[in-house]
Design a protein around this motif. Structure first.
Motif, PDB file in Angstrom:
ATOM      1  N   MET A 377     -67.424   3.457  19.189  1.00 54.74           N
ATOM      2  CA  MET A 377     -66.876   1.913  18.759  1.00 54.74           C
ATOM      3  C   MET A 377     -65.342   1.908  19.037  1.00 54.74           C
ATOM      4  N   VAL A 378     -64.559   3.103  18.500  1.00 56.59           N
ATOM      5  CA  VAL A 378     -63.223   3.027  18.819  1.00 56.59           C
ATOM      6  C   VAL A 378     -63.037   2.699  20.028  1.00 56.59           C
ATOM      7  N   LEU A 379     -63.909   3.326  21.147  1.00 52.63           N
ATOM      8  CA  LEU A 379     -63.615   3.285  22.564  1.00 52.63           C
ATOM      9  C   LEU A 379     -63.691   1.926  23.035  1.00 52.63           C
ATOM     10  N   PHE A 380     -64.956   1.303  22.421  1.00 55.34           N
ATOM     11  CA  PHE A 380     -65.465  -0.031  22.441  1.00 55.34           C
ATOM     12  C   PHE A 380     -64.221  -1.139  22.200  1.00 55.34           C
ATOM     13  N   ILE A 381     -63.822  -0.953  20.928  1.00 62.40           N
ATOM     14  CA  ILE A 381     -62.553  -1.745  20.470  1.00 62.40           C
ATOM     15  C   ILE A 381     -61.261  -1.564  21.701  1.00 62.40           C
ATOM     16  N   ALA A 382     -61.235  -0.457  22.218  1.00 59.69           N
ATOM     17  CA  ALA A 382     -59.745  -0.302  23.020  1.00 59.69           C
ATOM     18  C   ALA A 382     -60.099  -1.013  24.383  1.00 59.69           C
ATOM     19  N   ILE A 383     -61.303  -0.611  25.033  1.00 63.32           N
ATOM     20  CA  ILE A 383     -61.658  -1.325  26.438  1.00 63.32           C
ATOM     21  C   ILE A 383     -61.581  -3.005  26.171  1.00 63.32           C
ATOM     22  N   TYR A 384     -62.237  -3.527  25.004  1.00 57.95           N
ATOM     23  CA  TYR A 384     -62.438  -4.899  25.075  1.00 57.95           C
ATOM     24  C   TYR A 384     -60.986  -5.354  24.560  1.00 57.95           C
ATOM     25  N   GLY A 385     -60.200  -4.858  23.997  1.00 55.93           N
ATOM     26  CA  GLY A 385     -58.818  -5.269  23.606  1.00 55.93           C
ATOM     27  C   GLY A 385     -57.894  -5.157  25.192  1.00 55.93           C
ATOM     28  N   ILE A 386     -58.081  -4.197  25.852  1.00 52.13           N
ATOM     29  CA  ILE A 386     -57.489  -4.307  26.984  1.00 52.13           C
ATOM     30  C   ILE A 386     -57.937  -5.396  28.069  1.00 52.13           C
TER      31      ILE A 386
END
Length: 407
Positions: A377-386
């Protein structure tokens, strides 16, 4: 092409029948997810084999989702729906005849093919009956039937397994699948109309790729995969996690999970339609992250309930919103492929989560497994944020170009 529903109509007979049928189908399917791994271990299987019965099922479902997505757009919704149900139910009945771990794993692999066909066809029929401007709301109610089944079915399954043989679960799941099949026969599914449509010349590789996957649905599907990875571990091993931390009534988790989804899902779908995916996806992803971390430190029922409320709110907000986003980004004649792409990502995430996280649990603990899965979910938020940042930069650049042109 299938005719689109009228612009304002959502709760027509077809849509209602799809929702109810889907609820029964998923109810039968989801009862097996937390109970089959326990049964495999009870008859002498290992943690790895317990994970395999979930992961191989999801992987075969993934393959057939991709094939079914294209087939529903070319052959038609109904043929794929009927064929999927036949395979799904026949292999569920075949579990009565065998009790060897190796054979059960193979049967589960074949059953995944039926699941891939059935669920993709139903999702595409749902898309046909939802107006474009109410996509978030309609997909949200469809997803609500999935999530309710996901929440309630494990409670029923675990309760049955605690008091009765596994064959009783097989009987109940088969009945649910049959009811789902009978209900789908009451849905009016128009035949596909052949349309002459000029197509750009494609290479063989491009043609195969476009037949199996919808490129406009890739981003929401990748995010769904990241969401599904910890979800696979959560649902597959929650009963075993309860044994580890000494909470016998671990099924209480699903009550909080389901309750929060029931409360939040109706208005989250409308929020998606009016404000866009950012208003729903980002807060939902943060809530899921919090829910996983709280669950990993759970030792009491009150804390377990808090974890379920956070995760239930997040999952209910994010998963259907990503599916609606994937469909909205795709052409109207690519709904089947878009649904197949999205649901394949869901299956792949569940499969990888069940398989890889079972190895983590074997080496550490189920609590550590949930803690590690939160990194998804940390990676999820990072990709979505980018994506959001890049989208904003692109929008600003286009606005500046427009302003210069006007001057």
């Amino acid at each position: 092409m299938h005719a689109s529903p009228s612009q304002s109509t959502l709760w027509n007979k077809n849509f209602l029948m799809v929702i109810i049928a889907n609820l029964f189908v998923y109810q039968g399917f989801q009862m097996l997810i937390p109970t089959l791994p326990v049964y495999i271990k009870d008859i002498g299987g290992s943690d790895l084999q317990a994970g395999l019965v979930v992961s191989l099922f999801a992987l075969s479902g993934l393959v057939f989702r991709s094939i079914t997505g294209k087939a529903t757009d070319t052959i038609g919704r109904k043929p794929m729906l009927v064929l999927g149900f036949i395979v799904l139910i026949l292999f569920n009945l075949s579990f009565f005849a065998f009790s060897m771990v190796g054979i059960l794993v193979i049967l589960r692999l074949f059953q995944g093919a039926g699941w891939g066909m059935t669920s993709t066809a139903i999702a595409t029929i749902m898309s046909d009956n939802v107006p474009d401007e109410r996509r978030g709301e309609g997909t949200g109610y469809y997803a609500l039937s999935v999530i309710i089944a996901t929440s309630v079915a494990p409670i029923i399954g675990i309760a049955i397994l605690n008091h009765y043989p596994f064959k009783i679960i097989l009987m109940v799941t088969t009945v649910f699948m049959l009811i789902g099949f009978l209900l789908t026969q009451g849905i009016a599914i128009p035949k596909l109309e052949k349309q002459a449509k000029p197509r750009q010349k494609q290479t063989r590789e491009e043609s195969i790729w476009s037949d199996l996957f919808e490129k406009r649905a890739i981003l929401p599907s990748v995010l769904c995969l990241l969401l599904a990875f910890p979800f696979g571990g959560l649902m597959s091993f929650i009963a075993l996690f309860g044994n580890e931390i000494g909470i016998e009534n671990i099924w209480v988790y699903f009550i909080g999970h389901c309750l929060m989804i029931l409360i939040s899902r109706p208005f989250m779908g409308k929020l998606f339609d009016h404000k866009g995916h950012i208003s729903v996806v980002l807060p939902g992803a943060v809530a899921m992250l919090a829910g996983l971390l709280i669950l990993s430190y759970t030792t009491t029922i009150p804390v377990l309930i808090v974890a379920s409320l956070f995760y239930g709110f997040g999952f209910g907000a994010v998963q259907p919103s990503l599916q609606a986003w994937a469909i909205n980004r795709s052409a109207s004649d690519r709904k089947g492929v878009a649904n197949g792409t999205f649901l394949s990502a869901m299956d792949l995430g569940v499969a990888l989560g069940s398989l890889l996280l079972s190895s983590v649990a074997a080496l550490t603990s189920y609590a550590a497994m949930y803690r590690l899965s939160a990194l998804c979910m940390v990676l999820f938020i990072a990709i979505y944020g980018i994506y959001l940042l890049n989208n904003r930069k692109t929008h600003s650049r286009l606005e500046n170009q427009k302003h210069v042109t006007i001057q």
